[in-house]
Scaffold this motif. Structure first.
Motif, mmCIF file in Angstrom:
data_model
loop_
_atom_site.group_PDB
_atom_site.id
_atom_site.type_symbol
_atom_site.label_atom_id
_atom_site.label_comp_id
_atom_site.label_asym_id
_atom_site.label_seq_id
_atom_site.Cartn_x
_atom_site.Cartn_y
_atom_site.Cartn_z
ATOM 1 N N ASN A 1 -8.078 -23.744 18.122
ATOM 2 C CA ASN A 1 -7.503 -24.520 17.009
ATOM 3 C C ASN A 1 -7.720 -23.861 15.652
ATOM 4 O O ASN A 1 -8.123 -24.501 14.689
ATOM 5 N N ARG A 2 -7.454 -22.567 15.608
ATOM 6 C CA ARG A 2 -7.615 -21.824 14.362
ATOM 7 C C ARG A 2 -6.302 -21.166 13.936
ATOM 8 O O ARG A 2 -5.452 -20.857 14.763
ATOM 9 N N ARG A 3 -6.186 -20.948 12.659
ATOM 10 C CA ARG A 3 -5.153 -20.089 12.101
ATOM 11 C C ARG A 3 -5.863 -18.831 11.624
ATOM 12 O O ARG A 3 -6.800 -18.919 10.809
ATOM 13 N N ALA A 4 -5.464 -17.665 12.114
ATOM 14 C CA ALA A 4 -6.193 -16.435 11.823
ATOM 15 C C ALA A 4 -5.271 -15.395 11.198
ATOM 16 O O ALA A 4 -4.089 -15.305 11.538
ATOM 17 N N PHE A 5 -5.827 -14.606 10.297
ATOM 18 C CA PHE A 5 -5.057 -13.563 9.640
ATOM 19 C C PHE A 5 -6.012 -12.485 9.141
ATOM 20 O O PHE A 5 -7.223 -12.721 9.009
ATOM 21 N N THR A 6 -5.485 -11.315 8.851
ATOM 22 C CA THR A 6 -6.297 -10.179 8.432
ATOM 23 C C THR A 6 -6.520 -10.187 6.921
ATOM 24 O O THR A 6 -5.598 -10.445 6.149
ATOM 25 N N ARG A 7 -7.745 -9.918 6.521
ATOM 26 C CA ARG A 7 -8.077 -9.661 5.129
ATOM 27 C C ARG A 7 -8.969 -8.427 5.095
ATOM 28 O O ARG A 7 -9.573 -8.061 6.098
ATOM 29 N N PHE A 8 -9.038 -7.781 3.952
ATOM 30 C CA PHE A 8 -9.880 -6.594 3.821
ATOM 31 C C PHE A 8 -11.076 -6.915 2.938
ATOM 32 O O PHE A 8 -10.923 -7.483 1.849
ATOM 33 N N VAL A 9 -12.260 -6.571 3.429
ATOM 34 C CA VAL A 9 -13.493 -6.862 2.702
ATOM 35 C C VAL A 9 -14.154 -5.545 2.287
ATOM 36 O O VAL A 9 -13.873 -4.481 2.837
ATOM 37 N N GLU A 10 -15.045 -5.645 1.327
ATOM 38 C CA GLU A 10 -15.679 -4.444 0.776
ATOM 39 C C GLU A 10 -16.499 -3.726 1.834
ATOM 40 O O GLU A 10 -17.240 -4.331 2.604
ATOM 41 N N SER A 11 -16.359 -2.410 1.881
ATOM 42 C CA SER A 11 -17.084 -1.583 2.834
ATOM 43 C C SER A 11 -18.405 -1.113 2.242
ATOM 44 O O SER A 11 -18.573 -1.040 1.025
ATOM 45 N N SER A 12 -19.330 -0.757 3.135
ATOM 46 C CA SER A 12 -20.636 -0.247 2.695
ATOM 47 C C SER A 12 -20.511 1.109 2.016
ATOM 48 O O SER A 12 -21.452 1.558 1.352
ATOM 49 N N ILE A 13 -19.389 1.779 2.196
ATOM 50 C CA ILE A 13 -19.185 3.073 1.530
ATOM 51 C C ILE A 13 -18.241 2.938 0.342
ATOM 52 O O ILE A 13 -17.620 3.902 -0.089
ATOM 53 N N SER A 14 -18.152 1.729 -0.186
ATOM 54 C CA SER A 14 -17.173 1.477 -1.249
ATOM 55 C C SER A 14 -17.448 2.262 -2.527
ATOM 56 O O SER A 14 -16.555 2.444 -3.349
ATOM 57 N N ASP A 15 -18.677 2.731 -2.705
ATOM 58 C CA ASP A 15 -19.002 3.466 -3.932
ATOM 59 C C ASP A 15 -18.820 4.971 -3.802
ATOM 60 O O ASP A 15 -19.138 5.716 -4.722
ATOM 61 N N HIS A 16 -18.304 5.425 -2.669
ATOM 62 C CA HIS A 16 -18.166 6.862 -2.464
ATOM 63 C C HIS A 16 -17.152 7.450 -3.451
ATOM 64 O O HIS A 16 -16.122 6.844 -3.749
#
Length: 276
Positions: free
Chosen positions: A228-243
């Motif tokens: 009983n869920r509605r699911a979709f993709t989102r992008f979250v901050e990566s641990s290498i985001s400061d590279h």
């Protein structure tokens, strides 16, 4: 002996060195009986018991035996030459229970089960050991992998991939429970379980390596989408985001799951027109 006992005995013989060259007519008869049971839906690679999905390891063993104890031979289907250990599945029984597969590209391998009132659109492919429940739509360019368990009244959007999980035999296959709608371009792999009545947005990747942020129960899950869920993709901050190579930050995919809102069912209602 039961079919399960026969398959398990043959598996032990295979582990002891039995090969396709050594396989007798009696051995192959067991494998033929096993394939017929799969196609009739009498045996399945996984079943739900007590609310949990359990793997039938002996069924996966039987599938692997069909590859290990049969010779690859030249075959022909619809004017196309190919080489395989098995022919394609006979489909004469499908029409008797209201299931239809459109011409020019619907391929069903031996050992696959399709229930009543299913639709397979061209081109699409259902692999050995897969179970497709009653009333399910397998749309154009869809692949249902080996041992995948698809429930009743499921909508697989066009260009959807349901991955196969054949080895190791103890690993659970991909599970899509009843009344699920997967949008076009979805990918479900590596034994992921999609709970019943859920609606998944287009191009969503569901795999145990990508977290599911369930906003209903406020928890992070791996390998499953609750019912009983509605699911979709989102992008979250990566641990290498400061590279330095990633101007503006790097991100990784995640799946967000929310309450199943009434309006999300509109897409599935459009599919019902195919059956009226």
């Amino acid at each position: 002996m039961s079919l399960q006992a026969d398959v398990e005995d043959l598996w032990q013989r295979k582990q002891g060195g039995l090969t396709a060259v050594d396989a007798t007519d009696e051995h192959l008869a067991v494998l033929d009986e096993f394939l017929a049971a799969l196609e009739a839906g009498d045996v399945r690679a996984a079943e739900k018991s007590g609310g949990e999905w359990e793997v039938n390891e002996w069924v996966k063993q039987g599938i692997l035996l069909n590859f290990g104890l049969r010779e690859t031979v030249a075959r022909e289907h619809g004017g196309v030459d190919y080489h395989d250990v098995l022919p394609l599945r006979e489909t004469g029984d499908l029409g008797d229970r209201g299931t239809r597969n459109t011409p020019d590209g619907t391929t069903i391998r031996r050992g696959a089960y399709l229930g009543s009132d299913c639709i397979m659109m061209s081109p699409s492919f259902v692999n050995i050991g897969a179970y497709v429940g009653d009333g399910t739509l397998v749309d154009s360019c869809d692949t249902v992998g080996s041992c995948a368990q698809i429930g009743e009244n499921v909508k697989l959007g066009a260009n959807t991939l349901i991955g196969g999980v054949l080895e190791p035999v103890e690993n659970a296959p991909v599970i899509i429970e009843d009344n699920v709608s997967l949008g076009a371009g979805c990918r479900v792999t590596s034994g992921f379980v999609v709970g019943e009545n859920s609606v998944v947005g287009e191009n969503t990747l569901l795999t145990p390596r990508i977290p599911v942020y369930d906003l209903v129960e406020e928890e992070v899950l791996y390998g499953e989408l609750p019912a009983n869920r509605r699911a979709f993709t989102r992008f979250v901050e990566s641990s290498i985001s400061d590279h330095d190579l990633f101007d503006g930050g790097a991100y990784k995919p995640a799946v967000v799951a929310t309450d199943l809102e009434t309006e999300t069912l509109e897409a599935t209602e459009r599919e019902d027109a195919l059956r009226e």
